[in-house]
Design a protein around this motif. Sequence first.
Motif, short mmCIF file in Angstrom:
data_model
loop_
_atom_site.label_atom_id
_atom_site.label_comp_id
_atom_site.label_asym_id
_atom_site.label_seq_id
_atom_site.Cartn_x
_atom_site.Cartn_y
_atom_site.Cartn_z
N THR A 159 32.57 43.42 33.37
CA THR A 159 33.95 43.79 33.65
C THR A 159 34.31 45.13 33.03
OG1 THR A 159 36.25 43.10 33.45
CG2 THR A 159 34.81 42.54 31.62
N LEU A 160 35.23 45.85 33.68
CA LEU A 160 35.70 47.14 33.18
C LEU A 160 37.01 47.00 32.43
CD1 LEU A 160 35.06 49.41 36.31
CD2 LEU A 160 33.63 49.13 34.29
N THR A 161 37.52 45.79 32.37
CA THR A 161 38.82 45.59 31.74
C THR A 161 38.69 45.00 30.35
OG1 THR A 161 38.99 43.40 32.74
CG2 THR A 161 39.93 45.22 33.96
N GLN A 162 39.69 45.27 29.54
CA GLN A 162 39.74 44.70 28.22
C GLN A 162 40.44 43.34 28.29
OE1 GLN A 162 41.95 47.60 26.04
NE2 GLN A 162 40.29 49.07 25.97
N THR A 163 40.31 42.56 27.26
CA THR A 163 40.96 41.25 27.22
C THR A 163 42.47 41.41 27.43
OG1 THR A 163 39.31 40.43 25.69
CG2 THR A 163 41.38 39.22 25.82
N GLY A 164 43.01 40.58 28.32
CA GLY A 164 44.45 40.63 28.59
C GLY A 164 44.82 41.55 29.73
N MET A 165 43.88 42.37 30.24
CA MET A 165 44.18 43.27 31.34
C MET A 165 43.86 42.60 32.67
SD MET A 165 42.75 46.94 29.98
CE MET A 165 43.27 47.77 31.48
N VAL A 166 44.57 42.97 33.71
CA VAL A 166 44.30 42.45 35.04
C VAL A 166 44.07 43.61 35.98
CG1 VAL A 166 45.66 40.36 34.69
CG2 VAL A 166 46.77 42.39 35.62
N VAL A 219 57.82 37.05 57.62
CA VAL A 219 59.16 37.03 57.02
C VAL A 219 59.79 38.43 56.98
CG1 VAL A 219 60.50 36.48 54.94
CG2 VAL A 219 58.64 34.98 55.66
N GLY A 220 58.95 39.44 56.79
CA GLY A 220 59.47 40.80 56.70
C GLY A 220 59.60 41.30 55.28
N LYS A 221 59.22 40.47 54.32
CA LYS A 221 59.22 40.87 52.92
C LYS A 221 58.23 39.99 52.17
CE LYS A 221 63.12 37.85 51.74
NZ LYS A 221 64.50 37.79 51.18
N ARG A 222 57.83 40.43 51.00
CA ARG A 222 56.87 39.67 50.20
C ARG A 222 57.59 38.51 49.50
NH1 ARG A 222 56.28 45.09 48.48
NH2 ARG A 222 54.70 46.17 49.72
N PRO A 223 56.84 37.46 49.16
CA PRO A 223 57.49 36.30 48.54
C PRO A 223 57.96 36.54 47.12
CG PRO A 223 55.11 35.98 48.63
CD PRO A 223 55.42 37.21 49.43
N PHE A 224 57.31 37.45 46.40
CA PHE A 224 57.67 37.68 45.00
C PHE A 224 57.95 39.16 44.77
CE2 PHE A 224 54.53 34.14 44.96
CZ PHE A 224 55.43 33.12 44.66
N THR A 225 59.15 39.45 44.29
CA THR A 225 59.53 40.80 43.92
C THR A 225 60.22 40.76 42.56
OG1 THR A 225 61.66 40.62 45.06
CG2 THR A 225 59.82 41.53 46.32
N ALA A 226 60.10 41.84 41.84
CA ALA A 226 60.73 41.92 40.53
C ALA A 226 60.79 43.38 40.11
CB ALA A 226 59.94 41.10 39.49
N ALA A 227 61.38 43.62 38.94
CA ALA A 227 61.59 44.99 38.49
C ALA A 227 60.32 45.66 38.01
CB ALA A 227 62.64 45.01 37.38
N SER A 228 59.33 44.88 37.61
CA SER A 228 58.10 45.47 37.09
C SER A 228 56.90 44.70 37.59
CB SER A 228 58.10 45.47 35.55
OG SER A 228 57.97 44.14 35.06
N ALA A 229 55.73 45.35 37.50
CA ALA A 229 54.49 44.70 37.93
C ALA A 229 54.21 43.45 37.10
CB ALA A 229 53.33 45.69 37.83
N VAL A 230 54.53 43.50 35.81
CA VAL A 230 54.31 42.34 34.94
C VAL A 230 55.16 41.17 35.39
CG1 VAL A 230 54.57 41.45 32.60
CG2 VAL A 230 53.60 43.74 32.96
N ALA A 288 53.71 39.66 38.51
CA ALA A 288 52.52 38.85 38.19
C ALA A 288 52.93 37.50 37.62
CB ALA A 288 51.63 39.60 37.21
N ILE A 289 53.94 37.49 36.77
CA ILE A 289 54.43 36.23 36.19
C ILE A 289 55.02 35.33 37.27
CG2 ILE A 289 56.19 35.24 34.66
CD1 ILE A 289 55.80 37.69 32.85
N ALA A 290 55.68 35.94 38.26
CA ALA A 290 56.25 35.16 39.35
C ALA A 290 55.17 34.47 40.16
CB ALA A 290 57.09 36.07 40.25
N HIS A 291 54.04 35.16 40.38
CA HIS A 291 52.93 34.53 41.09
C HIS A 291 52.47 33.27 40.37
CE1 HIS A 291 52.00 37.36 44.31
NE2 HIS A 291 52.20 38.36 43.46
N VAL A 292 52.53 33.29 39.05
CA VAL A 292 52.05 32.16 38.25
C VAL A 292 53.08 31.03 38.22
CG1 VAL A 292 51.34 31.42 35.94
CG2 VAL A 292 50.61 33.65 36.82
#
Length: 341
Positions: A165-172, A207-218, A221-225
């Motif tokens: 992997t190229l990512t560090q622990t905790g990175m996605v 639908v014309g829009k994504r199911p999860f939207t929020a102010a930040s990428a984080v 990601a939390i909404a997906h979970v």
Amino acid sequence: MSIHAGTTLGGRYVLRSLLAVGGMGEVWRAADTELERPVAVKVLKDSAAANETFLKRFTNEARNAAGLTHPNIAQVLDYGDQEGTAYLVMELVEGEPLSSILEREITLDEPRLAHILIETCRGLQVAHDAGVMHRDVKPGNLLVSEGDAVKITDFGVSRSMDQTTLTQTGMVMGTAQYLAPELALGKPATPASDVYALGIIAFEAVVGKRPFTAASAVDIAIAHVNEPVPALPASVSEDLAHIIHDVLEKNPRKRPRTPDALAERLLSARLRGGESTRGAGADGGQAAAPAVRHESASSPRSPGTGGTRTRGRTTRTMPPSIAPTEYRPRPDARPTRESKG
């Protein structure tokens, strides 16, 4: 190294015109003077080339995609480095990314959507069979050409089973709006992770829009979970609604495990719309179309579907692109889609 129209890379690839600009690089229409054919050349930006992680991702893209040959995967032809500038040579796809189509048309008819998803599934299955998880499946990485043929691009964050992997622990890795819950939690990617991204695309396309939207990428990601998938409008056929629901399961074990499994469900689904699905077979040929349940053109549509559904294909000439990320805005695009959050 200065990159501009007329620059020659590797002694044979002459850059002609800029097609798209992404986070890590630029994509140029070019000419292979040795084989006398048009190609697309992805050039890593100087700022990205100085970043060891970006350079490794770029190298991974070349290595992983070069080993994949399928009609639904943009073919990588060559890789090189000139005066510290890394470049990737790919087949030139005359088409546009699905993101531009959705920007313009807002939603897609179910049979057309199913066809595009099936084409994508066929390419992803070949990648998965080779041990390569894409990890960034999204509309901007699906090039659609005449006849709604699909080419998957940008394996820049993909990972082969034999790579570290190229990512560090905790990175996605990947794009937050299409990120599977397990990836948001830092777990390894599986075929079901790429399948989940197709579910987000399907939701967005009906639908014309994504199911999860929020102010930040984080937050996204939390909404997906944690957040439940919003209800689909009544205008979506029962079969397609069940498929989208199953593909967007939080637990990857409850989803269709492989792209082929999803494709088979799409092929057998009864869909609403005006055309039959033209699903590509595993060998790139035509597959049997599913039964189609027609609805009257005057049937009322449920509110909240995101806009007017456009039937049929556009007759507009598609711009050439091998865009690895979101395509540059079209001058005539309709500015009616929701912010990408």
